[in-house]
Enzyme design. Sequence first.
Site, PDB file in Angstrom:
ATOM      1  N   ARG A 100      -6.283  18.662 -13.142  1.00 51.02           N
ATOM      2  CA  ARG A 100      -6.132  18.186 -11.753  1.00 51.02           C
ATOM      3  C   ARG A 100      -5.592  19.359 -10.963  1.00 51.02           C
ATOM      4  NH1 ARG A 100      -3.665  12.639  -9.402  1.00 51.02           N
ATOM      5  NH2 ARG A 100      -5.762  12.061 -10.049  1.00 51.02           N
ATOM      6  N   HIS A 127     -13.553  13.878  -7.252  1.00 51.43           N
ATOM      7  CA  HIS A 127     -12.807  13.058  -8.219  1.00 51.43           C
ATOM      8  C   HIS A 127     -13.864  12.299  -9.044  1.00 51.43           C
ATOM      9  CE1 HIS A 127      -9.452  11.263 -10.021  1.00 51.43           C
ATOM     10  NE2 HIS A 127      -8.946  10.553  -9.036  1.00 51.43           N
ATOM     11  N   GLN A 130     -13.162   9.284 -11.417  1.00 52.37           N
ATOM     12  CA  GLN A 130     -12.763   8.123 -10.605  1.00 52.37           C
ATOM     13  C   GLN A 130     -14.024   7.364 -10.146  1.00 52.37           C
ATOM     14  OE1 GLN A 130      -9.475   7.074  -9.075  1.00 52.37           O
ATOM     15  NE2 GLN A 130     -10.779   5.312  -8.734  1.00 52.37           N
ATOM     16  N   ASP A 221      -9.108   4.760   0.771  1.00 48.34           N
ATOM     17  CA  ASP A 221      -8.199   5.691   0.096  1.00 48.34           C
ATOM     18  C   ASP A 221      -7.194   6.176   1.146  1.00 48.34           C
ATOM     19  OD1 ASP A 221      -7.033   7.534  -1.643  1.00 48.34           O
ATOM     20  OD2 ASP A 221      -8.618   9.039  -1.405  1.00 48.34           O
ATOM     21  N   CYS A 260      -8.847   3.576  -4.807  1.00 48.04           N
ATOM     22  CA  CYS A 260      -8.604   4.357  -6.025  1.00 48.04           C
ATOM     23  C   CYS A 260      -7.125   4.337  -6.403  1.00 48.04           C
ATOM     24  CB  CYS A 260      -9.097   5.780  -5.840  1.00 48.04           C
ATOM     25  SG  CYS A 260      -8.325   6.618  -4.448  1.00 48.04           S
ATOM     26  N   ARG A 288     -10.414   3.174 -15.435  1.00 47.11           N
ATOM     27  CA  ARG A 288     -10.217   4.620 -15.588  1.00 47.11           C
ATOM     28  C   ARG A 288     -10.092   4.952 -17.070  1.00 47.11           C
ATOM     29  NH1 ARG A 288      -7.895   7.257 -11.493  1.00 47.11           N
ATOM     30  NH2 ARG A 288      -8.828   9.041 -12.526  1.00 47.11           N
TER      31      ARG A 288
HETATM   32  N1   CP Z   1      -6.599   7.238  -8.536  1.00 49.46           N
HETATM   33  C1   CP Z   1      -5.888   8.229  -9.091  1.00 49.46           C
HETATM   34  O1   CP Z   1      -6.407   9.291  -9.406  1.00 49.46           O
HETATM   35  O2   CP Z   1      -4.569   7.926  -9.288  1.00 49.46           O
HETATM   36  P1   CP Z   1      -3.447   8.975  -9.743  1.00 49.46           P
HETATM   37  O3   CP Z   1      -3.321   9.974  -8.616  1.00 49.46           O
HETATM   38  O4   CP Z   1      -2.216   8.172  -9.931  1.00 49.46           O
HETATM   39  O5   CP Z   1      -3.906   9.626 -10.993  1.00 49.46           O
HETATM   40  N1  NVA Z   2      -7.694  11.502  -1.903  1.00 46.15           N
HETATM   41  C1  NVA Z   2      -6.526  11.323  -2.691  1.00 46.15           C
HETATM   42  C2  NVA Z   2      -6.879  10.636  -3.984  1.00 46.15           C
HETATM   43  C3  NVA Z   2      -5.702  10.292  -4.856  1.00 46.15           C
HETATM   44  C4  NVA Z   2      -6.115   9.687  -6.160  1.00 46.15           C
HETATM   45  C5  NVA Z   2      -5.847  12.651  -2.945  1.00 46.15           C
HETATM   46  O1  NVA Z   2      -6.539  13.635  -3.208  1.00 46.15           O
HETATM   47  O2  NVA Z   2      -4.621  12.719  -2.844  1.00 46.15           O
END
Ligand code: CP
Ligand code: NVA
Length: 302
Positions: A100, A127, A130, A221, A260, A288
């Site tokens: 990430r 993502h 996701q 989101d 999400c 997930r």
């Molecule tokens: N949806 C998602 O990626 O959640 P987290 O940021 O908690 O991993």
């Molecule tokens: N768009 C958000 C998604 C979190 C799972 C971010 O990147 O923070």
Amino acid sequence: MRHLLTGFEFSQDEYLDILETASAMKKDPAKYRATLQGRSGAIMFEKPSLRTRTTFELAFYRLGGHGVYLDLQNGELGKRETIADYSRNLCRWVDCLVGRVFAQSTLEELAKYGSVPVVNALSDLYHPAQAMADYLTIKEHLGKIEGVKVAYVGDGNNVTNSLFVAGAILGANVTCFCPENRSPDAAVFIKANEIAKQHGCVLNVENDISKLKDFDVIYTDTWVSMGDNTPLEAVKKVYMPYQVNQNLVDKSGAKIVMHCLPAHRGYEITDEVMDGSKSVVFDEAENRLHIHMAVLAKLINA
Ligand code: CP
Ligand code: NVA
């Protein structure tokens, strides 16, 4: 060797295969207990996470493998040593890198200099895992993905981009309703749109929220993504017309509401909708895990 960096890497058949495998793993997890026996992965996160971190670690564990979590929240990759060297080290020990990251280019670099599959667990642009879990959730609730009409409402971001990519590949119609200048990435949209045309589905970006009628799914989101320190209050005025509240859901005709997560209740979604009968947000979160199991099994055992 295959990676999951953007979501564009897989064909429709491969997506369907991942979704089917995830369903099978969900139904009978015991059957897959030795799928990744003796295999391991490094799970590197530059940003916070609840769902993604937990489910990737558990995915390794449930398949008989082991995920080593590397906390990078105190520093970006490439600061202590080069990303190339980091990748070359890790690849001597593990069978997969799950990352990430702030910048998509970090994942591309890990893949370039490494020798094991790299999985995108969220970047500034995508993502992808996701989105796979999201379409599995849609399939479970609506019985199909092809032809389903998905309205993404809010900020055009990494999650939106991936909904476009996976939607185009799986044959879903996806419209992003967002304020002007908050559109998802143009280059990703153009590329996904080419695939959508081949699969007979339609992708759209729309500013006029009054056109949100006749959809099967509403998805939202956060209005401010990780890495952007703008306070939610500062953008509230721009995004408020796109808040997923009961009135909006009723007008849309949507059968299910998705997010999400993490949710910012009272901002992009109201309590009433999040806790309402159409909300499937925790099914989505559960999926997930099953999708990550299927993705890791496919890539590591390829
Ligand atoms: N949806 C998602 O990626 O959640 P987290 O940021 O908690 O991993
Ligand atoms: N768009 C958000 C998604 C979190 C799972 C971010 O990147 O923070």
